[in-house]
Design a protein around this motif. Structure first.
Motif, PDB file in Angstrom:
ATOM      1  N   ASN A   1       0.814  -1.236   0.000  1.00 32.57           N
ATOM      2  CA  ASN A   1       0.000   0.000   0.000  1.00 32.57           C
ATOM      3  C   ASN A   1       0.839   1.273   0.000  1.00 32.57           C
ATOM      4  O   ASN A   1       0.278   2.375   0.062  1.00 32.57           O
ATOM      5  CB  ASN A   1      -0.994   0.029   1.156  1.00 32.57           C
ATOM      6  CG  ASN A   1      -2.052  -1.057   1.030  1.00 32.57           C
ATOM      7  OD1 ASN A   1      -2.448  -1.418  -0.073  1.00 32.57           O
ATOM      8  ND2 ASN A   1      -2.501  -1.586   2.164  1.00 32.57           N
ATOM      9  N   ASP A   2       2.187   1.152  -0.069  1.00 30.97           N
ATOM     10  CA  ASP A   2       3.000   2.344  -0.315  1.00 30.97           C
ATOM     11  C   ASP A   2       2.774   2.827  -1.741  1.00 30.97           C
ATOM     12  O   ASP A   2       2.483   2.021  -2.639  1.00 30.97           O
ATOM     13  CB  ASP A   2       4.484   2.021  -0.118  1.00 30.97           C
ATOM     14  CG  ASP A   2       4.894   2.038   1.340  1.00 30.97           C
ATOM     15  OD1 ASP A   2       4.064   2.451   2.177  1.00 30.97           O
ATOM     16  OD2 ASP A   2       6.042   1.645   1.652  1.00 30.97           O
ATOM     17  N   TYR A   3       2.924   4.141  -1.960  1.00 35.50           N
ATOM     18  CA  TYR A   3       2.807   4.718  -3.296  1.00 35.50           C
ATOM     19  C   TYR A   3       4.208   5.059  -3.815  1.00 35.50           C
ATOM     20  O   TYR A   3       5.008   5.677  -3.103  1.00 35.50           O
ATOM     21  CB  TYR A   3       1.942   5.971  -3.284  1.00 35.50           C
ATOM     22  CG  TYR A   3       0.477   5.717  -3.004  1.00 35.50           C
ATOM     23  CD1 TYR A   3      -0.082   4.451  -3.189  1.00 35.50           C
ATOM     24  CD2 TYR A   3      -0.373   6.729  -2.550  1.00 35.50           C
ATOM     25  CE1 TYR A   3      -1.416   4.198  -2.941  1.00 35.50           C
ATOM     26  CE2 TYR A   3      -1.722   6.492  -2.292  1.00 35.50           C
ATOM     27  CZ  TYR A   3      -2.230   5.219  -2.480  1.00 35.50           C
ATOM     28  OH  TYR A   3      -3.562   4.972  -2.235  1.00 35.50           O
ATOM     29  N   VAL A   4       4.468   4.655  -5.069  1.00 38.12           N
ATOM     30  CA  VAL A   4       5.784   4.861  -5.675  1.00 38.12           C
ATOM     31  C   VAL A   4       5.623   5.564  -7.013  1.00 38.12           C
ATOM     32  O   VAL A   4       4.741   5.209  -7.803  1.00 38.12           O
ATOM     33  CB  VAL A   4       6.511   3.503  -5.873  1.00 38.12           C
ATOM     34  CG1 VAL A   4       7.828   3.702  -6.599  1.00 38.12           C
ATOM     35  CG2 VAL A   4       6.740   2.820  -4.543  1.00 38.12           C
ATOM     36  N   ILE A   5       6.464   6.558  -7.267  1.00 42.58           N
ATOM     37  CA  ILE A   5       6.468   7.265  -8.547  1.00 42.58           C
ATOM     38  C   ILE A   5       7.539   6.652  -9.440  1.00 42.58           C
ATOM     39  O   ILE A   5       8.695   6.504  -9.024  1.00 42.58           O
ATOM     40  CB  ILE A   5       6.730   8.771  -8.363  1.00 42.58           C
ATOM     41  CG1 ILE A   5       5.565   9.423  -7.604  1.00 42.58           C
ATOM     42  CG2 ILE A   5       6.939   9.457  -9.705  1.00 42.58           C
ATOM     43  CD1 ILE A   5       5.780  10.901  -7.318  1.00 42.58           C
ATOM     44  N   VAL A   6       7.157   6.289 -10.670  1.00 42.11           N
ATOM     45  CA  VAL A   6       8.100   5.730 -11.639  1.00 42.11           C
ATOM     46  C   VAL A   6       8.094   6.629 -12.867  1.00 42.11           C
ATOM     47  O   VAL A   6       7.082   6.740 -13.560  1.00 42.11           O
ATOM     48  CB  VAL A   6       7.731   4.286 -12.042  1.00 42.11           C
ATOM     49  CG1 VAL A   6       8.810   3.694 -12.929  1.00 42.11           C
ATOM     50  CG2 VAL A   6       7.519   3.414 -10.813  1.00 42.11           C
ATOM     51  N   LYS A   7       9.221   7.263 -13.136  1.00 37.03           N
ATOM     52  CA  LYS A   7       9.310   8.195 -14.247  1.00 37.03           C
ATOM     53  C   LYS A   7       9.652   7.472 -15.546  1.00 37.03           C
ATOM     54  O   LYS A   7      10.041   6.307 -15.555  1.00 37.03           O
ATOM     55  CB  LYS A   7      10.357   9.270 -13.939  1.00 37.03           C
ATOM     56  CG  LYS A   7      10.019  10.107 -12.714  1.00 37.03           C
ATOM     57  CD  LYS A   7      11.097  11.143 -12.426  1.00 37.03           C
ATOM     58  CE  LYS A   7      10.740  11.961 -11.184  1.00 37.03           C
ATOM     59  NZ  LYS A   7      11.783  12.968 -10.867  1.00 37.03           N
ATOM     60  N   SER A   8       9.497   8.197 -16.659  1.00 38.08           N
ATOM     61  CA  SER A   8       9.789   7.625 -17.971  1.00 38.08           C
ATOM     62  C   SER A   8      11.242   7.172 -18.047  1.00 38.08           C
ATOM     63  O   SER A   8      12.158   7.899 -17.643  1.00 38.08           O
ATOM     64  CB  SER A   8       9.528   8.679 -19.058  1.00 38.08           C
ATOM     65  OG  SER A   8       9.952   8.219 -20.318  1.00 38.08           O
ATOM     66  N   GLY A   9      11.447   5.950 -18.538  1.00 35.93           N
ATOM     67  CA  GLY A   9      12.797   5.404 -18.682  1.00 35.93           C
ATOM     68  C   GLY A   9      13.331   4.725 -17.449  1.00 35.93           C
ATOM     69  O   GLY A   9      14.440   4.191 -17.468  1.00 35.93           O
ATOM     70  N   GLU A  10      12.561   4.701 -16.344  1.00 34.34           N
ATOM     71  CA  GLU A  10      13.011   4.068 -15.108  1.00 34.34           C
ATOM     72  C   GLU A  10      12.483   2.635 -14.999  1.00 34.34           C
ATOM     73  O   GLU A  10      11.454   2.298 -15.580  1.00 34.34           O
ATOM     74  CB  GLU A  10      12.547   4.872 -13.890  1.00 34.34           C
ATOM     75  CG  GLU A  10      13.234   6.215 -13.752  1.00 34.34           C
ATOM     76  CD  GLU A  10      12.817   6.952 -12.495  1.00 34.34           C
ATOM     77  OE1 GLU A  10      13.497   7.932 -12.135  1.00 34.34           O
ATOM     78  OE2 GLU A  10      11.816   6.546 -11.864  1.00 34.34           O
ATOM     79  N   VAL A  11      13.194   1.836 -14.230  1.00 31.90           N
ATOM     80  CA  VAL A  11      12.774   0.459 -13.961  1.00 31.90           C
ATOM     81  C   VAL A  11      11.794   0.464 -12.794  1.00 31.90           C
ATOM     82  O   VAL A  11      12.016   1.130 -11.779  1.00 31.90           O
ATOM     83  CB  VAL A  11      13.984  -0.428 -13.635  1.00 31.90           C
ATOM     84  CG1 VAL A  11      13.532  -1.840 -13.259  1.00 31.90           C
ATOM     85  CG2 VAL A  11      14.937  -0.487 -14.820  1.00 31.90           C
ATOM     86  N   ILE A  12      10.696  -0.258 -12.943  1.00 34.68           N
ATOM     87  CA  ILE A  12       9.673  -0.326 -11.893  1.00 34.68           C
ATOM     88  C   ILE A  12      10.242  -1.113 -10.709  1.00 34.68           C
ATOM     89  O   ILE A  12      10.691  -2.250 -10.879  1.00 34.68           O
ATOM     90  CB  ILE A  12       8.388  -0.970 -12.432  1.00 34.68           C
ATOM     91  CG1 ILE A  12       7.807  -0.084 -13.545  1.00 34.68           C
ATOM     92  CG2 ILE A  12       7.370  -1.166 -11.324  1.00 34.68           C
ATOM     93  CD1 ILE A  12       6.634  -0.690 -14.269  1.00 34.68           C
ATOM     94  N   PRO A  13      10.231  -0.551  -9.486  1.00 32.54           N
ATOM     95  CA  PRO A  13      10.920  -1.169  -8.345  1.00 32.54           C
ATOM     96  C   PRO A  13      10.082  -2.151  -7.534  1.00 32.54           C
ATOM     97  O   PRO A  13      10.565  -2.681  -6.537  1.00 32.54           O
ATOM     98  CB  PRO A  13      11.293   0.044  -7.493  1.00 32.54           C
ATOM     99  CG  PRO A  13      10.173   1.001  -7.734  1.00 32.54           C
ATOM    100  CD  PRO A  13       9.725   0.796  -9.160  1.00 32.54           C
ATOM    101  N   CYS A  14       8.820  -2.364  -7.908  1.00 39.18           N
ATOM    102  CA  CYS A  14       7.950  -3.197  -7.074  1.00 39.18           C
ATOM    103  C   CYS A  14       6.846  -3.818  -7.921  1.00 39.18           C
ATOM    104  O   CYS A  14       6.582  -3.376  -9.033  1.00 39.18           O
ATOM    105  CB  CYS A  14       7.323  -2.355  -5.961  1.00 39.18           C
ATOM    106  SG  CYS A  14       6.315  -0.985  -6.606  1.00 39.18           S
TER     107      CYS A  14
END
Length: 803
Positions: free
Chosen positions: A337-350
């Motif tokens: 339930n944590d919120y994570v921001i993933v920007k363009s070109g980044e690897v999704i961490p979860c």
């Protein structure tokens, strides 16, 4: 000051002041110990009835020590549930962990650790692998703590810690470097000794004076000695371990041949009589090491997949805190339930669900499909996949330990922990072959000793070298390793060791339809209420959808994903999931049901197209019908045609009606269609077929088909990622393209064709060369080349599976 006595346990010197101070009776006499640590370990080994450890060990035991309070405290930290959450897997009351252990020097060490835990309360399973330096343990936490397990291993003189994938990769790299150094030395020595051999045996140099001939022999002896002592050392270690454990491996005749040839050649050099074969010793070692090196590299390709996948997980993630501020935190600290921001070109961490934004995501590292997939709000995303276009916000649904990549790594480690039946059979044949070879070699020596004593030793040497079962031992493992590695790259995860073997023997393949032949990406196309069953106001449709969605949120069936609404969901007083049928719920005095016509006790109405009908009732009165569509997976027709052409019987097991099933599967190569099947009836069909002697392959979606997948001889789940940890299948397909099923079946067939080719070549070569070697027609250097080329041919044939 030492008293000249060494510790019986670890081999270190016993100080004069400690003489007669630390002693343990180990039959048939008392043994000196150097310290209280070694004394306590030896006493524990004897008290446990494990004294035979000292008879079978091939190296001295590691120095034992008493754990100081600080070290004990560090071990007790591992009992903390939050710390265990990263590396311990739990199934009910059973916990499971893989440990890296330092200090293992031989098979006797593994035997000692396993036996010391055999009767320990709470230990469900323990397997020590002396080759990979790993221990797999399952235990009941209420009966024994992890710190107690680690303490006991430490008290035996070994150091254990949780296994890390990068450490496993370092171990392989260390082995490869060691083999490369040994191989390089053997190669350089072979080139040098061969030059002297040409001068000694060819007629190009005319008559060489005895002084120079003897000089060349001594130089060859000096050059070949490091090869025998250093390059060939792994063969002696393995042979000694085989003899200690009373088994016969191929390194036994190899060691006999090497040592025998060297001793005889050295004697001939010192006495100036007879022939020398230092070039054969160097060449034999070089080619054999080269084969081992290639085998190790092939195995490393499989282990690299786990290590490389672990590297895909980014170390840091951009988390949105409660105060709406962004904070860079370690990925391991992310919680559900944590919120994570993933920007363009980044690897999704979860692993998570998109709650804001839309973008294309590259999931090729999981599925093998290189085209990015469009993801929007409520779409699932997975750790390690690449966000290609726009910034997205992801809600975490899986912790670091349970994300998809971690599950893949764990499943692969489980699959590689045991051998398939054909590999075990090949090992058994190899052991019997070695025994037969030793007997034949002894008989050959005795025959030639009476017939022509001067040739007896060298002919026996040729027999040992030429018929060494290296190719036979490599025939199966290299092929299986290459095949598994190739399938992993295609998004096909093998979870059980028997899969490739069993796939070549199945008689019938049964498929589920929804979520298997079809994508399981359902879309609600139309709602008809009971009032008119023809037209509805927006308010009526909105309320009907709200009721249906509120019920379907409790279902695990793929069809439930078609029901979505922006309205607040209704909280029912009680709900019950009827697997494979539908959902029932109680709201006040009203009883609602949603599901199939059979479950809701309504008259089945066939749709005029390929729609699936879902019925909603209130107090057993029809309220509405929902029309849902599902798309067929890519290449279903191509795959089913391939299966039919292979001569396999194809059955469809589905819960849908006959009319709808016939329309959806029209034109597909399906021999037998069984419709309106509940999970129980599917299971009954599989059990009945297998009772008749048929080997069944079941392909399902891995959720509602779990009982059937468990019952079938071989089972394949269309994992789709999120259900990976729940499935009961032997194989998980991460790829959404159905062609993966065809690819897997074709690879299994090709693998066992190559294994048969390898075994036929290995056995055929040995059958051909054996009589020639016994008759004296094969000189030792030709025997070396023939044996080495035989092994390289087997390895090269197996490497075709990587293409």
């Amino acid at each position: 000051m030492s008293n000249g006595t060494n510790c019986y346990h670890c081999g270190e010197s016993v100080l004069a002041t400690d003489t007669n101070k630390f002693k343990v009776y180990i039959a048939p006499e008392e043994r000196e110990m150097c310290c209280p640590g070694c004394q306590s370990v030896a006493e524990m080994i004897v008290a446990s009835g494990l004294s035979s450890y000292y008879e079978h060990r091939t190296d001295l035991s590691p120095t034992a020590k008493q754990l100081v309070p600080d070290e004990l405290l560090r071990l007790e930290i591992y009992d903390d549930n939050e710390i265990q959450d990263e590396f311990v897997y739990q199934d009910g009351d059973i916990k499971e962990i893989t440990l890296t252990v330092e200090g293992l020097s031989c098979a006797a060490c593994a035997w000692l650790i396993e036996r010391s835990f055999r009767n320990t309360q709470g230990i469900q399973f323990i397997n020590v692998n002396a080759t990979s330096n790993r221990i797999a343990i399952k235990w009941v936490d209420e009966q024994i703590k992890l710190s107690d397990i680690l303490k006991r291993i430490n008290n035996l003189g070994y150091t254990a810690s949780p296994f890390q994938a990068d450490q496993h990769e370092l171990m392989y790299n260390k082995q490869l470097k060691s083999y490369f150094r040994r191989l390089g030395l053997a190669g350089l020595a072979t080139m040098q000794v061969m030059m002297f051999a040409v001068a000694l045996y060819s007629t190009w140099f005319g008559d060489m004076e005895d002084m120079y001939r003897q000089l060349f022999r001594w130089v060859s002896l000096i050059v070949a000695t490091p090869v025998l002592l250093y390059s060939a050392q792994p063969f002696y270690s393995n042979a000694l371990r085989n003899l200690r454990t009373r088994t016969l491996g191929m390194d036994v005749p190899v060691s006999i041949a090497l040592l025998g040839a060297y001793i005889a050649s050295a004697y001939a050099t010192m006495t100036g009589t007879g022939e020398v074969y230092f070039e054969s010793i160097s060449m034999f070692t070089f080619f054999l090491l080269f084969g081992r090196y290639l085998e190790l590299r092939a195995r490393k390709k499989t282990s690299e997949l786990s290590a490389n996948m672990a590297k895909l997980i980014p170390n840091m993630a951009l988390r949105i805190n409660e105060d709406e501020n962004e904070q860079l935190v370690p990925t391991k600290q992310l919680k559900i339930n944590d919120y994570v921001i993933v920007k363009s070109g980044e690897v999704i961490p979860c692993d998570g669900i998109i709650i804001k934004g839309e973008s294309s995501v590259d999931e090729s590292m999981l599925t093998g499909e290189f085209l990015p997939i469009v993801k929007s709000v409520e779409s699932d995303v997975y750790t390690g996949s690449l966000n290609v276009e726009q910034t997205i916000t992801v809600c975490v649904t899986k912790t670091h330990k349970h994300n998809l990549i971690s599950e893949i790594i764990r499943l692969q480690n489980t699959a590689q922990s045991s051998k398939p039946q054909i590999s075990i059979l090949a090992d058994q044949i190899s052991r019997y072959f070695v025994l037969a070879l030793l007997i034949i070699s002894a008989g050959t020596y005795l025959f030639w000793l009476g017939y022509d004593p001067d040739k007896a030793f060298w002919i026996t040497l040729s027999v040992l070298v030429a018929t060494c079962p290296c190719a036979l031992s490599l025939a199966t493992p290299t092929a299986l390793t290459c095949a598994t590695s190739n399938l992993s790259r295609q998004g096909i995860l093998i979870r059980k060791e028997h899969v490739l073997e069993s796939l070549t023997k199945v008689d019938e393949i049964a498929f589920d339809k929804t979520g298997t032949l079809t994508k399981g990406a359902f879309t609600l196309t139309k709602i008809k209420s009971n009032a008119t069953l023809q037209s509805n106001t927006e308010l009526q449709q909105s309320e009907l959808l709200r009721i249906a969605t509120s019920l379907e949120q409790h279902s695990t069936h793929p069809i439930a994903s078609a029901f979505k609404t922006d309205e607040e969901k209704i909280k029912f007083d009680k709900t019950e999931n009827h697997i494979g049928l539908g959902i029932s719920g109680i709201l006040g005095k009203d009883n609602y049901k949603i599901g199939s016509a059979k479950f809701t006790q309504q008259a089945s109405l066939d749709s005029d197209g390929k729609d699936i009908l879902v019925y909603l009732t209130k107090n057993d009165q029809l309220v509405a019908r929902f029309y849902i569509q599902d798309e067929m997976r890519e290449n279903v027709a191509t795959t089913l045609d391939y299966i039919a052409e292979s001569g396999l019987y194809v059955t469809l097991l589905t819960g849908d009606s006959k009319h709808h099933t016939d329309k959806v599967t029209e034109g597909l190569a399906i021999t037998n269609k069984k419709t309106s099947q509940s999970p129980e009836s599917k299971l009954a069909y599989i059990n009945a077929q297998q009772a008749d002697g048929k080997l069944m392959l079941m392909v399902g979606d891995g959720v509602n088909d779990a009982p059937v997948l468990s019952a079938a001889t071989v089972s394949i789940a269309m994992g789709e990622g999120s259900d990976l940890a729940k499935n009961s299948a032997d194989v998980v397909l991460l790829s959404t393209d159905f062609i993966a099923v065809k690819y897997m079946l074709a690879t299994a067939t090709k693998t066992y064709k190559i294994i048969k080719q390898n075994l036929m070549w290995a056995l055929g070569y040995n059958s051909l060369i054996l009589p020639l070697a016994i008759s004296g027609s094969v000189p030792p250097y030709i025997a070396v080349i023939g044996m080495s080329l035989s092994s390289l041919l087997v390895i090269g044939n197996s490497l075709r599976l990587l293409k």
